[in-house]
Design a protein around this motif. Structure first.
Motif: not given
Length: 86
Positions: A61-79
């Motif tokens: 899960i750490r690798k999955l989050i790191f691999d998609h860090f920018d995408y998750i951060a962008e989605r957080w901002q939009t949300f």
């Protein structure tokens, strides 16, 4: 509780009722659940809580989050913007 990513059996999501908590993401796979703080300035993540994960699951899960860090951060901002604008 919007799902933002599903991969390798993991579902990554946000809760809509967490007030003013810093940027973070929840993840669930079967009976395993965790929450990680995202620290964009440091490009780092830190566990807020981890339940039922073994060492292999935690690495995954750490690798999955790191691999998609920018995408998750962008989605957080939009949300968050959508929540504020109603």
């Amino acid at each position: 509780m919007p799902t933002i990513l599903q991969m390798l059996g993991w579902r990554l999501f946000f809760y809509a009722n967490e007030g003013c908590e810093p940027m973070h993401v929840h993840a669930r796979k079967g009976e395993m659940e965790c929450k990680f703080w995202l620290l964009p300035d440091e490009y780092e993540i830190r566990p807020a809580f981890v339940r039922g994960l073994g060492p292999r699951d935690l690495r995954e899960i750490r690798k999955l989050i790191f691999d998609h860090f920018d995408y998750i951060a962008e989605r957080w901002q939009t949300f968050q913007q959508e929540r504020e604008n109603g």
